[in-house]
Structures are given as structure tokens and as C-alpha cells.
Scaffold this motif. Structure first.
Motif, PDB file in Angstrom:
ATOM      1  N   TYR A   1       0.811  -1.221   0.000  1.00 40.47           N
ATOM      2  CA  TYR A   1       0.000   0.000   0.000  1.00 40.47           C
ATOM      3  C   TYR A   1       0.841   1.266   0.000  1.00 40.47           C
ATOM      4  O   TYR A   1       0.472   2.258  -0.623  1.00 40.47           O
ATOM      5  CB  TYR A   1      -0.932  -0.012   1.221  1.00 40.47           C
ATOM      6  CG  TYR A   1      -1.967   1.087   1.191  1.00 40.47           C
ATOM      7  CD1 TYR A   1      -3.027   1.026   0.298  1.00 40.47           C
ATOM      8  CD2 TYR A   1      -1.880   2.172   2.052  1.00 40.47           C
ATOM      9  CE1 TYR A   1      -3.985   2.019   0.253  1.00 40.47           C
ATOM     10  CE2 TYR A   1      -2.831   3.173   2.023  1.00 40.47           C
ATOM     11  CZ  TYR A   1      -3.883   3.105   1.123  1.00 40.47           C
ATOM     12  OH  TYR A   1      -4.814   4.113   1.078  1.00 40.47           O
ATOM     13  N   LEU A   2       1.968   1.254   0.696  1.00 43.99           N
ATOM     14  CA  LEU A   2       2.787   2.453   0.840  1.00 43.99           C
ATOM     15  C   LEU A   2       4.048   2.366  -0.006  1.00 43.99           C
ATOM     16  O   LEU A   2       4.696   1.326  -0.066  1.00 43.99           O
ATOM     17  CB  LEU A   2       3.195   2.658   2.303  1.00 43.99           C
ATOM     18  CG  LEU A   2       2.093   2.872   3.336  1.00 43.99           C
ATOM     19  CD1 LEU A   2       2.723   3.028   4.715  1.00 43.99           C
ATOM     20  CD2 LEU A   2       1.245   4.087   2.998  1.00 43.99           C
TER      21      LEU A   2
ATOM     22  N   SER B   1      -6.101   6.375   3.227  1.00 42.75           N
ATOM     23  CA  SER B   1      -5.469   7.613   2.787  1.00 42.75           C
ATOM     24  C   SER B   1      -6.436   8.774   2.981  1.00 42.75           C
ATOM     25  O   SER B   1      -7.655   8.618   2.814  1.00 42.75           O
ATOM     26  CB  SER B   1      -5.068   7.546   1.303  1.00 42.75           C
ATOM     27  OG  SER B   1      -4.054   6.604   1.088  1.00 42.75           O
TER      28      SER B   1
ATOM     29  N   LYS C   1      -1.286  15.407   3.458  1.00 43.97           N
ATOM     30  CA  LYS C   1      -1.606  14.044   3.058  1.00 43.97           C
ATOM     31  C   LYS C   1      -1.131  13.060   4.114  1.00 43.97           C
ATOM     32  O   LYS C   1      -0.045  13.215   4.673  1.00 43.97           O
ATOM     33  CB  LYS C   1      -0.947  13.720   1.709  1.00 43.97           C
ATOM     34  CG  LYS C   1      -1.289  12.338   1.172  1.00 43.97           C
ATOM     35  CD  LYS C   1      -0.676  12.120  -0.210  1.00 43.97           C
ATOM     36  CE  LYS C   1      -1.048  10.770  -0.794  1.00 43.97           C
ATOM     37  NZ  LYS C   1      -0.464  10.565  -2.144  1.00 43.97           N
TER      38      LYS C   1
ATOM     39  N   GLN D   1      -1.192   8.629   4.930  1.00 38.02           N
ATOM     40  CA  GLN D   1      -1.509   7.262   4.523  1.00 38.02           C
ATOM     41  C   GLN D   1      -1.113   6.315   5.649  1.00 38.02           C
ATOM     42  O   GLN D   1      -0.043   6.465   6.246  1.00 38.02           O
ATOM     43  CB  GLN D   1      -0.752   6.879   3.252  1.00 38.02           C
ATOM     44  CG  GLN D   1      -1.125   7.676   2.021  1.00 38.02           C
ATOM     45  CD  GLN D   1      -0.239   7.301   0.836  1.00 38.02           C
ATOM     46  OE1 GLN D   1       0.921   7.695   0.780  1.00 38.02           O
ATOM     47  NE2 GLN D   1      -0.784   6.535  -0.090  1.00 38.02           N
TER      48      GLN D   1
END
Length: 263
Positions: free
Chosen positions: A71-72, A164, A148, A150
Motif C-alpha cells: 500500500y505504501l 489515505s 496528506k 496514509q
């Protein structure tokens, strides 16, 4: 609308007994794609295309299927893309540079127009939480800061739940999204993606569920701002795969084809 150029997909494909070891976690560093999009509506037709090359300075390990590598992004990476259509063409550059847990962000929408760019800085907490503050500079309109965050919740060695959130400094424009990745058994996986975007003049929600089966295939269906989305993928081997996409609304149809090569 331009947001419809996102890959959202068409085509169901037959089951095969062949195996390409998607269940075995493979590692890749260089991801390349060529993509074609056709929009047909009541008023006009549009053809668009995009070439993308994305390189990571460390190998990225797949989550168990050949189009998911976690995901990251937590390693230094660089991306170049060329997009064009009936009325435009752009050459964009973007990247992240990591130094220990700190990272810097840079993004140019078109290298021929240096009046529009993004610069940012962020921090990675325990390889699970990634936060950044970015400055978006625009030739037309106001410059603004963008925040932002996440977060990746790793459930086991394959399953994860990712979140996110992003907003501007005045909270006028924001979006949130989440992704659930689950290994069912053998070469069978399921993913669920949901999101919502909100601005001063518009808002939209989307959802997609995809099912991976038999090592070579994935199919999916969902909604993008209340419009039907169908999805199909064919994995030739661990280096190459194809996607075919279809979106239908009251006044338009979108077709998208993409070929990916990853090494």
C-alpha cells in the motif's frame, strides 16, 4: 470527464489450469505501461493515450498478485509519463527521495511548463504511517498547501488494510480512500477499494471489488460516481499483463486498454 481516464475495466476471461506462480511473492523494480482510452458520448469522441515508466531504487515485493506491491511507497522512486490526446500532450516528472525516515516529494505536470509544480516534505513512521505537507504552485489560480496521510495496517504477511486522506490548507478540497487486500486461499485473492472526493462545487464516490483466480485472471465490478464499472485482467507471466476496462453512464461509454511490463 477527464477523471474517467482512470483505469476502470472491461472483459471477463476464461479460467486456465496453467500456473505462473502469482501466489509466490515476486520482486520488481521497474514498472512500465502503455495505455489507450476511448470515450464515446452524445456530443463527441475522444482518444487518449499514456506512456508511464516508474523506477524504484529498491526491489518491491508483491503482496501475492502481480499488480499489487503493497500500500505504501517507502523507497526512493522516480516516475516519468507522457500523456496525449486529441487536444493536448504533456510530459510529467515526479518522484520521492527517502533519507532514513524523512522523504522529499517533487512533481511537475509538464516539464515544458515550469510554472506548475509541487514540492513537499514528509516523514515515515514505523513503515506504517506516511505523512507529508506539499506546496502546489499554479500559474493560474492560487498556490496552496496540501496535507496528506496514509496508513497501512498489515494484518498478516499478505493481507492488509490501507487508508489515505488528503486536503488543502483551507479544507475546501479533500478526499479519502481505503483498500482491503485479502488472500482467500491458494491463488485466490480479493480486493475492495472505496473512495470519496469533495470540493467546493462537486463531490463523487467510488467503489470497486476485484477477484483474482487461477493465477492468470482477475475480474471486477463497481461504481464510479454512480456509473457502472467493469474490469478484467490477464497476467501473461510475472513480467507482463493486460487490462481491459469499461465504464458506462447515461450519456457516454469509456473503453480502456493497458499493457504493463515490469522487471
Amino acid at each position: 470527464m477527464i477523471k474517467k481516464l482512470a483505469p476502470i475495466a472491461l472483459a471477463t476471461l476464461a479460467y486456465s489450469n496453467c500456473s505462473i506462480a502469482t501466489e509466490q511473492q515476486v520482486s520488481k523494480q521497474w514498472f512500465n505501461s502503455i495505455e489507450y482510452t476511448h470515450i464515446n458520448n452524445d456530443y463527441y469522441d475522444f482518444d487518449g493515450y499514456q506512456l508511464v515508466s516508474h523506477y524504484y531504487f529498491e526491489e518491491q515485493q508483491s503482496s501475492g498478485v502481480l499488480d499489487d506491491y503493497g500500500y505504501l511507497d517507502t523507497d526512493t522512486n522516480f516516475r516519468v509519463n507522457y500523456s496525449g490526446g486529441d487536444y493536448y500532450n504533456d510530459i510529467g516528472l515526479s518522484g520521492e527521495y527517502f533519507l532514513n525516515n524523512w522523504f522529499a516529494v517533487a512533481d511537475m505536470r509538464d516539464v515544458r511548463d515550469l510554472d506548475n509544480y509541487t514540492l513537499g516534505i514528509g516523514y515515515l513512521f514505523a513503515d506504517a504511517l506516511k505523512v507529508s505537507i506539499n506546496r502546489d504552485v499554479r500559474e493560474y489560480g492560487d498556490d496552496y498547501f496540501r496535507l496528506k496521510a496514509q496508513y497501512n495496517l498489515q494484518i498478516n504477511d499478505k493481507d492488509y488494510l490501507g487508508f489515505s486522506a488528503e486536503t488543502d490548507d483551507e479544507l475546501d478540497v479533500w478526499n479519502v480512500s481505503a483498500r482491503y487486500f485479502n488472500h482467500l486461499s491458494g491463488s485466490h485473492y480479493i480486493t475492495v477499494d472505496v473512495g470519496h472526493q469533495d470540493s467546493l462545487n462537486d463531490s463523487a464516490s467510488n467503489a470497486m471489488i476485484s477477484y483474482y483466480f487461477g493465477d492468470h485472471y482477475a475480474i471486477g465490478a463497481g461504481l464510479d460516481d454512480s456509473e457502472l464499472v467493469l474490469q478484467g485482467k490477464y497476467f501473461i507471466n510475472d513480467k507482463y499483463y493486460l487490462t481491459a476496462n469499461y465504464t458506462e453512464s447515461d450519456s457516454a461509454e469509456l473503453y480502456n486498454l493497458k499493457f504493463v511490463a515490469q522487471f
